[in-house]
Design an enzyme around this catalytic site. Structure first.
Site, PDB file in Angstrom:
ATOM      1  N   TYR A 144       0.864  -1.183   0.000  1.00  0.00           N
ATOM      2  CA  TYR A 144       0.000   0.000   0.000  1.00  0.00           C
ATOM      3  C   TYR A 144       0.895   1.226   0.000  1.00  0.00           C
ATOM      4  O   TYR A 144       1.789   1.343   0.840  1.00  0.00           O
ATOM      5  CB  TYR A 144      -0.886  -0.023   1.254  1.00  0.00           C
ATOM      6  CG  TYR A 144      -1.804   1.170   1.397  1.00  0.00           C
ATOM      7  CD1 TYR A 144      -2.937   1.291   0.606  1.00  0.00           C
ATOM      8  CD2 TYR A 144      -1.531   2.167   2.335  1.00  0.00           C
ATOM      9  CE1 TYR A 144      -3.784   2.378   0.744  1.00  0.00           C
ATOM     10  CE2 TYR A 144      -2.372   3.258   2.471  1.00  0.00           C
ATOM     11  CZ  TYR A 144      -3.505   3.363   1.676  1.00  0.00           C
ATOM     12  OH  TYR A 144      -4.335   4.442   1.811  1.00  0.00           O
ATOM     13  N   ASP A 239       9.258   2.587  -0.570  1.00  0.00           N
ATOM     14  CA  ASP A 239       8.268   3.289   0.253  1.00  0.00           C
ATOM     15  C   ASP A 239       8.613   2.966   1.704  1.00  0.00           C
ATOM     16  O   ASP A 239       8.271   1.908   2.219  1.00  0.00           O
ATOM     17  CB  ASP A 239       6.871   2.791  -0.118  1.00  0.00           C
ATOM     18  CG  ASP A 239       5.791   3.347   0.803  1.00  0.00           C
ATOM     19  OD1 ASP A 239       6.133   3.956   1.844  1.00  0.00           O
ATOM     20  OD2 ASP A 239       4.606   3.157   0.489  1.00  0.00           O
ATOM     21  N   LYS A 267       4.871   9.807   8.338  1.00  0.00           N
ATOM     22  CA  LYS A 267       4.676   9.448   9.740  1.00  0.00           C
ATOM     23  C   LYS A 267       5.875   9.805  10.630  1.00  0.00           C
ATOM     24  O   LYS A 267       5.877  10.858  11.246  1.00  0.00           O
ATOM     25  CB  LYS A 267       4.336   7.959   9.873  1.00  0.00           C
ATOM     26  CG  LYS A 267       3.177   7.541   8.939  1.00  0.00           C
ATOM     27  CD  LYS A 267       2.780   6.103   9.144  1.00  0.00           C
ATOM     28  CE  LYS A 267       1.916   5.549   8.046  1.00  0.00           C
ATOM     29  NZ  LYS A 267       0.520   5.420   8.329  1.00  0.00           N
TER      30      LYS A 267
HETATM   31  N1  HOZ Z   1      -3.507   3.082   6.139  1.00  0.00           N
HETATM   32  C1  HOZ Z   1      -3.154   3.118   7.508  1.00  0.00           C
HETATM   33  C2  HOZ Z   1      -2.552   1.864   7.967  1.00  0.00           C
HETATM   34  N2  HOZ Z   1      -1.754   1.182   7.067  1.00  0.00           N
HETATM   35  C3  HOZ Z   1      -4.329   3.435   8.394  1.00  0.00           C
HETATM   36  C4  HOZ Z   1      -4.457   4.865   8.581  1.00  0.00           C
HETATM   37  C5  HOZ Z   1      -5.533   5.271   9.587  1.00  0.00           C
HETATM   38  O1  HOZ Z   1      -6.610   4.708   9.555  1.00  0.00           O
HETATM   39  O2  HOZ Z   1      -5.273   6.171  10.351  1.00  0.00           O
END
Ligand code: HOZ
Length: 428
Positions: A144, A239, A267
């Site tokens: 992802y 990534d 992050k």
């Molecule tokens: N896509 C995020 C985890 N891989 C989740 C982000 C969220 O819901 O804060």
């Protein structure tokens, strides 16, 4: 546990926000029940609006490596806020954070700050296309890279959790430029590259996957990708939104000893504030506007509050002591979970790299999306809710990695393992 206030807030939220949440994984749809609404957090603990306490194993999906409300980050943000919150003009702290990041991360000369990991990956691919003059990219099933169109094709994380790994709204035109390969399948990548020789701008990968649970790369596979990219003039994009500054000061590149051409961050580099970044050697970065023709911009990019949080976080991490402690704690948790699940004859596989770990309820190895998806989701649901009821907050989806933070103590880990021992009989 009582979730009354969370339930009421969730009901109200659903009236005004689609699904009641601003990011799908939070809605608990994969595990059922009501998402807990957070009131506050400190160190290793989350406190919900009903007054329940949880040991937190997601750390805001990665960034809070040193725990919630970490004092140096807090005071840096508060001090900075008093001087103004956004200017849309250059500030000295952007260069300070850039210089520190460049000194920590191998194989980069320059870095551009954006506001999220999604933006970082999206911009990195545009840069790769602008640099190479080619259109197509290879991405790996179950990885992802945020929610920009080019990546929402066989994506992991929330996209697969909610049954839309390839999202409606992504045009056929966009989708045809994203080619798919299986994680850890070098042969498959070779075939794809041969089939599309001369058309490929980049290959983008989570060097340690964290969006189909935690899935480590086979060393031969990841080194093989480097070799193929170098031979074929394809840019290798790591990534490192999850792994950057988390697995080591130099991220996955350092741990795996493999060099990427473009790095994406998110992050951690913002210390828990909304920041992303992408970085490369000057030779590539000089193609970016205003120096070069590849356009990329943002009013809030390099925002002073976000930069100050990131700077405080990276300074703390640059001391280097955290990584050993985190990896040891994660290994301790691994052993504890394994012992309990073995004792109760519950088939499982645990994947772990540094402070990333995930438990898959299956008897086979989990090496790619297909093997991750073959886990028993009913057992996962019982596991998630059982642990929640004991005061342990795990990712509410089998497709997410846990992220340990260093405020978690060995007492917290023993508490977590004891919680699993209590609920293990219910997992059958
Ligand atoms: N896509 C995020 C985890 N891989 C989740 C982000 C969220 O819901 O804060």
């Amino acid at each position: 546990m009582n979730y009354q206030r969370s339930s009421a807030l969730f009901k109200e939220a659903q009236q005004y926000i689609p699904g009641g949440v601003n990011s799908p994984v939070r809605a608990f749809k994969a595990v059922g029940g009501t998402p807990i609404f957070v009131d506050k957090a400190k160190g290793a603990y989350l406190y919900d609006v009903d007054g329940n306490r949880y040991i937190d194993f997601i750390a805001s999906w990665g960034p809070l490596i040193l725990g919630h409300a970490y004092e140096p980050v807090l005071s840096a943000v508060v001090d900075k806020a008093k001087l103004g919150t956004s200017f849309g003009m250059p500030t000295a702290i952007e260069t300070e954070l850039a210089a520190l990041a460049v000194s920590m991360v191998p194989n980069i000369d320059q870095i551009r700050f954006v506001n999220s990991g999604t933006e970082a990956c999206m911009s990195a691919i545009r840069l790769a296309r602008g640099y190479t003059g080619k259109d197509k990219i290879i991405k790996f099933k179950g990885c992802y890279h945020g929610h920009s169109d080019a990546f929402l094709i066989q994506a992991g994380s929330g996209a697969v959790t909610f049954g839309a790994p390839s999202s409606p709204g992504v045009t056929r035109g966009t989708a045809q430029d994203t080619l798919l390969a299986d994680y850890n399948d070098l042969e498959g990548v070779l075939n794809l590259v041969q089939e599309h020789r001369g058309e490929l701008a980049a290959m983008i990968i989570e060097p340690v996957a964290g969006n189909m649970g935690c899935v480590p790369p086979d060393p031969i596979f990841i080194q093989g990708l480097r070799k193929i990219c170098s031979e074929e003039g394809i840019l290798l994009v790591f990534d490192e939104v999850m792994t950057g500054f988390r697995l080591a000061a130099g991220g996955a590149q350092e741990v795996l000893d493999v060099a990427a051409d473009i790095l994406c961050f998110g992050k951690v580099i913002g210390g828990g504030l909304p920041v992303g970044a992408f970085a490369a050697k000057k030779e590539i970065m000089r193609h970016l506007a205003p120096e070069g023709p590849v356009y990329q911009a943002g009013t809030l990019s390099g925002n002073p509050l976000a930069m100050s949080a990131g700077l405080a976080m990276l300074k703390a991490l640059n001391k280097g002591v955290t990584y050993k402690s985190l990896a040891e704690k994660t290994a301790y948790l691994h052993r504890g979970i394994q012992e309990v699940l073995n004792r109760h004859n519950i088939p499982h596989t645990i994947n772990r790299v540094g402070s990333m770990i995930s438990v898959h309820f299956c008897a086979h190895e989990v090496v790619d999306f297909t093997t991750a998806a073959a886990g028993d989701n009913d057992t996962f649901k019982k596991y998630f809710h059982g642990m929640l009821s004991q005061g342990v907050y795990l990712p509410p989806s089998a497709y997410e990695s846990y992220f340990l933070n260093d405020a978690i103590s060995y007492e917290d880990l023993d508490f977590t393992i004891a919680a699993l021992e209590k609920i293990a009989p219910s997992l059958h």
